[in-house]
Design a protein around this motif. Structure first.
Motif, short mmCIF file in Angstrom:
data_model
loop_
_atom_site.label_atom_id
_atom_site.label_comp_id
_atom_site.label_asym_id
_atom_site.label_seq_id
_atom_site.Cartn_x
_atom_site.Cartn_y
_atom_site.Cartn_z
N VAL A 435 0.52 -1.51 -0.25
CA VAL A 435 -0.28 0.32 0.27
C VAL A 435 0.94 1.31 0.19
CG1 VAL A 435 -1.70 -0.90 1.32
CG2 VAL A 435 0.48 0.25 2.44
N GLY A 436 0.19 2.42 -0.23
CA GLY A 436 0.63 4.01 -0.29
C GLY A 436 1.15 3.94 0.86
N LEU A 437 1.48 5.16 1.38
CA LEU A 437 1.46 5.32 3.33
C LEU A 437 1.54 7.12 2.93
CD1 LEU A 437 2.94 3.02 6.05
CD2 LEU A 437 0.05 3.26 4.99
N PRO A 438 1.44 7.97 3.44
CA PRO A 438 1.57 9.18 3.46
C PRO A 438 3.40 9.23 3.78
CG PRO A 438 -0.32 8.87 4.95
CD PRO A 438 0.40 7.06 4.51
N ASP A 439 3.70 10.83 3.30
CA ASP A 439 5.14 10.44 2.68
C ASP A 439 5.16 12.07 2.95
OD1 ASP A 439 7.90 8.97 3.18
OD2 ASP A 439 7.78 10.81 1.67
N GLU A 440 5.88 12.36 3.45
CA GLU A 440 6.28 14.62 3.42
C GLU A 440 7.27 14.96 2.22
OE1 GLU A 440 7.72 18.34 5.63
OE2 GLU A 440 7.89 16.50 7.21
N ARG A 441 8.06 13.68 2.28
CA ARG A 441 8.98 14.09 0.54
C ARG A 441 7.94 13.35 -0.51
NH1 ARG A 441 15.21 12.09 -0.41
NH2 ARG A 441 15.65 13.20 -2.27
N GLN A 444 3.52 10.05 -1.52
CA GLN A 444 3.81 7.94 -0.62
C GLN A 444 4.91 7.84 -0.69
OE1 GLN A 444 -0.28 7.44 -2.69
NE2 GLN A 444 -1.22 6.98 -1.85
N ARG A 445 4.92 6.65 0.55
CA ARG A 445 6.17 5.90 0.04
C ARG A 445 4.86 4.16 0.35
NH1 ARG A 445 5.70 7.59 5.33
NH2 ARG A 445 5.51 5.69 6.77
N VAL A 446 5.94 3.78 -0.56
CA VAL A 446 6.22 2.24 -0.93
C VAL A 446 5.82 1.18 0.01
CG1 VAL A 446 5.59 0.00 -2.73
CG2 VAL A 446 6.02 1.95 -3.60
N SER A 488 -11.81 -9.35 3.01
CA SER A 488 -13.20 -9.53 3.22
C SER A 488 -14.27 -10.47 3.68
CB SER A 488 -13.83 -7.92 1.35
OG SER A 488 -13.60 -9.62 0.37
N PRO A 489 -15.14 -10.47 3.24
CA PRO A 489 -16.06 -12.14 3.38
C PRO A 489 -15.53 -12.93 2.62
CG PRO A 489 -17.34 -10.31 3.72
CD PRO A 489 -16.19 -9.59 3.59
N VAL A 490 -15.57 -12.47 0.96
CA VAL A 490 -14.85 -13.88 0.28
C VAL A 490 -13.23 -13.91 -0.52
CG1 VAL A 490 -17.19 -13.24 -1.08
CG2 VAL A 490 -15.24 -11.76 -1.80
N GLY A 491 -12.76 -13.07 1.34
CA GLY A 491 -11.51 -13.54 0.78
C GLY A 491 -10.16 -12.20 0.34
N LYS A 492 -10.59 -11.40 -0.57
CA LYS A 492 -10.08 -10.06 -0.94
C LYS A 492 -9.36 -9.48 0.30
CE LYS A 492 -12.79 -9.42 -4.98
NZ LYS A 492 -13.26 -8.25 -5.70
N ILE A 493 -7.68 -9.48 0.27
CA ILE A 493 -6.59 -8.79 0.41
C ILE A 493 -7.78 -7.05 1.05
CG2 ILE A 493 -4.85 -7.54 1.52
CD1 ILE A 493 -3.53 -10.16 0.62
N LEU A 494 -7.65 -6.90 1.48
CA LEU A 494 -8.61 -5.15 2.43
C LEU A 494 -7.12 -4.08 2.20
CD1 LEU A 494 -11.53 -5.55 3.84
CD2 LEU A 494 -11.28 -5.78 1.84
N ARG A 495 -6.99 -3.25 0.88
CA ARG A 495 -5.36 -2.35 1.47
C ARG A 495 -5.90 -1.05 2.16
NH1 ARG A 495 -4.66 -4.19 -3.90
NH2 ARG A 495 -2.95 -5.37 -4.57
N ARG A 496 -7.12 -0.78 1.97
CA ARG A 496 -7.70 0.41 2.44
C ARG A 496 -7.52 0.28 3.57
NH1 ARG A 496 -12.21 -2.43 0.85
NH2 ARG A 496 -14.06 -2.31 3.14
N LYS A 497 -8.41 -0.43 4.25
CA LYS A 497 -7.52 -1.46 5.95
C LYS A 497 -6.34 -1.04 6.84
CE LYS A 497 -12.61 -3.11 6.99
NZ LYS A 497 -12.68 -4.36 8.20
N ILE A 498 -5.90 -1.62 6.21
CA ILE A 498 -4.38 -2.07 5.92
C ILE A 498 -3.65 0.02 6.46
CG2 ILE A 498 -1.47 -2.47 5.57
CD1 ILE A 498 -2.87 -4.31 4.36
N ALA A 499 -3.96 0.87 5.21
CA ALA A 499 -3.14 1.53 5.14
C ALA A 499 -3.78 3.17 6.04
CB ALA A 499 -4.32 2.22 3.64
N VAL A 500 -5.29 2.44 7.50
CA VAL A 500 -5.16 3.10 8.19
C VAL A 500 -5.07 2.95 9.66
CG1 VAL A 500 -7.15 3.97 7.07
CG2 VAL A 500 -8.05 2.58 8.11
N GLY A 501 -4.39 0.77 9.20
CA GLY A 501 -3.89 0.60 11.08
C GLY A 501 -4.61 -0.62 11.04
N GLU A 502 -5.72 -0.84 10.12
CA GLU A 502 -6.32 -1.95 10.43
C GLU A 502 -5.92 -3.60 10.35
OE1 GLU A 502 -10.68 -1.47 9.46
OE2 GLU A 502 -10.11 0.75 10.53
N TYR A 503 -4.92 -4.02 11.12
CA TYR A 503 -4.73 -5.76 10.84
C TYR A 503 -3.94 -6.15 12.14
CZ TYR A 503 -0.31 -2.20 10.77
OH TYR A 503 0.57 -1.56 10.94
N GLU A 504 -3.78 -7.19 11.39
CA GLU A 504 -2.91 -8.34 12.42
C GLU A 504 -2.22 -7.95 13.46
OE1 GLU A 504 -4.78 -12.23 13.22
OE2 GLU A 504 -6.63 -11.35 11.77
#
Length: 505
Positions: A435-441, A444-446, A488-504
């Protein structure tokens, strides 16, 4: 063209004694299932469900859910299934939006239904003695068939799926009998299914992949083996005991299935055809599945709820990452990013937005009461998918991600898919999402979020990327090691949740 109700009757007449559906200890032949479908259709009619009305369901996969689907095809009613995990607010919205006439639910959705104000104003059928119904499913089975058994034609509405609503309210995707039958026939042809195939009914019947498995099996007198909720041990046991011949799953479910310890003691030799859709499959998983199953056919199917089949790659291991060429009912193009016409074509090798011809036999006609969504996605006879991709020199499509998932770092457009595929080949990597995370310079950073199955650290993975053909500007600048990725309920990885810190963690 035949409508779906007549298609089901044709299969009953063709092979009445063939096993049609299995759900635990329940096994029904086509003739036996036909009797139950006819009775349920009659019971729904007695409750007031009429031609063109929407039947809202909040159910897991089961013989009851599959029976309701076919009963709607007999009545000319519109099957409108929701995720069985739907919240009261989602039920309120979808029941109102679809103007549902009747709702069916079970124990796992009973609380949400009881807390939905709209649901409480509707007639409600309770499956498996769930509390809060105005009628029981068992009572439907006691009803007689309607006076006229078949009440639909090919141009009637058959089904309405709701999109996941990740960027707003869910959108209804209505599809006619002819859309659904064309999609099922194409699925049979493009996966080389034969009469008597056996598949797992594990992809949810509120999802286009689950519906396609249900319809395709019925059209060729196949066997649909219900799995109420994905569980790797149950899936492996069903493959063995029912001698399943084909699998059609999202990549995450394949990943979990072959990672289960029961795999080594399960006879999977009956499975000769593999198909996947719903998300890209990384190279590592592709190779593992090919080595384990040694399938005769391994299909990458790229499509959507709106346009079921976009492209098909019939030899996924032979060309990793390729989504192949357009399906037999479709035309596909790649247009420039920001294009407002299906004729604004990108060059070979140039990444752009994938568009599909709305004249295709499987294509929908527009969203349900959403002119705003139509204006955004439909233009000049083309459906703008929101997916990114490009054609290679051989005319094969490569899907590189969603426009919304694009990472823009230092002015460069970076798609996560090829980075994920590369990292998936590292022997210590189990799952990965980029995912892309916010980066000042850089803007986004990979960042790579990695679940490990062996020993590795950020330096090792960075060295692996540096020594590959991955361009340096795409190389992850950050590695986050996790114990689980949100799906998601059908098994797709949810990048939008990862980007805001929602992961184990």
């Amino acid at each position: 063209m035949l409508d779906l109700g007549r298609s089901f009757v044709a299969s009953v007449e063709r092979c009445p004694d063939q096993i049609a559906i299995v759900d635990g200890d329940l096994r029904l032949t086509y003739a036996q299932w036909f009797e139950r479908v006819s009775s349920v259709a009659g019971g729904l009619y007695d409750m007031g469900l009429r031609h063109g009305d929407h039947l809202l369901t909040v159910l897991q996969n089961s013989w009851e859910m599959a029976t309701l689907h076919w009963a709607c095809q007999f009545l000319g009613a519109v099957m409108t299934p929701l995720n069985w995990r739907a919240t009261p607010e989602e039920i309120d919205y979808c029941a109102t939006d679809s103007q549902a006439s009747l709702l069916v639910f079970q124990d796992v959705s009973a609380q949400a239904v009881s807390e939905s104000a709209v649901a409480q104003r509707l007639p409600r059928v309770a499956v498996q003695a769930a509390p809060g119904g105005t009628q029981s499913f068992e009572a439907l089975l006691q009803a007689g068939p309607t006076q006229q058994l078949l009440n639909a034609d090919a141009d009637d509405w058959s089904l309405m799926l709701f999109t996941s609503g990740t960027t707003g309210k869910p959108k209804g995707v209505p599809r006619r009998h002819r859309h659904e039958r064309a999609a099922a026939l194409a699925h049979v042809a493009q996966n080389l299914y034969r009469r008597g195939e056996r598949t797992l009914g594990v992809m949810p019947l509120y999802h286009t992949m689950g519906i396609r498995s249900l319809l395709s099996m019925a059209l060729l007198n196949g066997r649909f083996v219900c799995i109420h909720k994905f569980d790797p041990a149950l899936v492996l046991a069903a493959i063995d005991s029912e001698r399943i011949t084909n699998l059609y799953l999202v990549p995450t479910l394949y990943h979990d299935m072959i990672g289960h310890p029961n795999l080594e003691r399960t006879d999977i030799s009956s499975v000769r055809k593999l198909g996947f859709a719903g998300a890209s499959m990384n190279d590592g998983l592709l190779k593992r599945l090919d080595a384990i199953f040694k399938p005769e056919l391994f299909v990458n199917h790229y499509g959507s709820s709106e346009v079921y089949t976009c492209t098909i790659e019939p030899n996924a291991p032979g060309k990793p990452g390729s989504a192949g060429k357009s399906g037999i009912n479709q035309r596909i193009r790649v247009v420039h990013l920001g294009a407002e016409s299906g004729d604004d074509l990108a060059e070979v090798g140039e990444e752009g937005q994938i568009v599909a011809d709305l004249q295709g036999d499987e294509a929908f006609e527009g969203y349900w009461k959403r002119p705003d969504a139509d204006a955004k996605s439909l233009c000049g006879g083309w459906y703008f998918t929101g997916d990114l991709g490009y054609f290679d020199q051989q005319g094969d499509l490569f899907v590189t991600g969603r426009i919304d998932d694009m990472i823009i770092s230092g002015g460069e457009n970076i798609s996560p898919t090829d980075i994920e595929s590369l990292l998936s080949l590292h022997p210590a990597v189990d799952e990965v999402a980029v995912v892309g995370l916010p980066d000042e310079r850089w803007g986004q950073r990979v960042a790579a979020f990695v679940k490990l199955k062996g020993k590795a650290d950020a330096a090792a993975l960075d060295k692996y990327c540096r020594e590959s053909s991955l361009p340096d500007f795409k190389r992850p600048r950050e590695y986050v090691f996790v114990s689980g990725l949100p799906k998601s309920p059908v098994g797709k990885i949810l990048r939008r949740k990862i980007a805001v810190g929602e992961y184990e963690k």
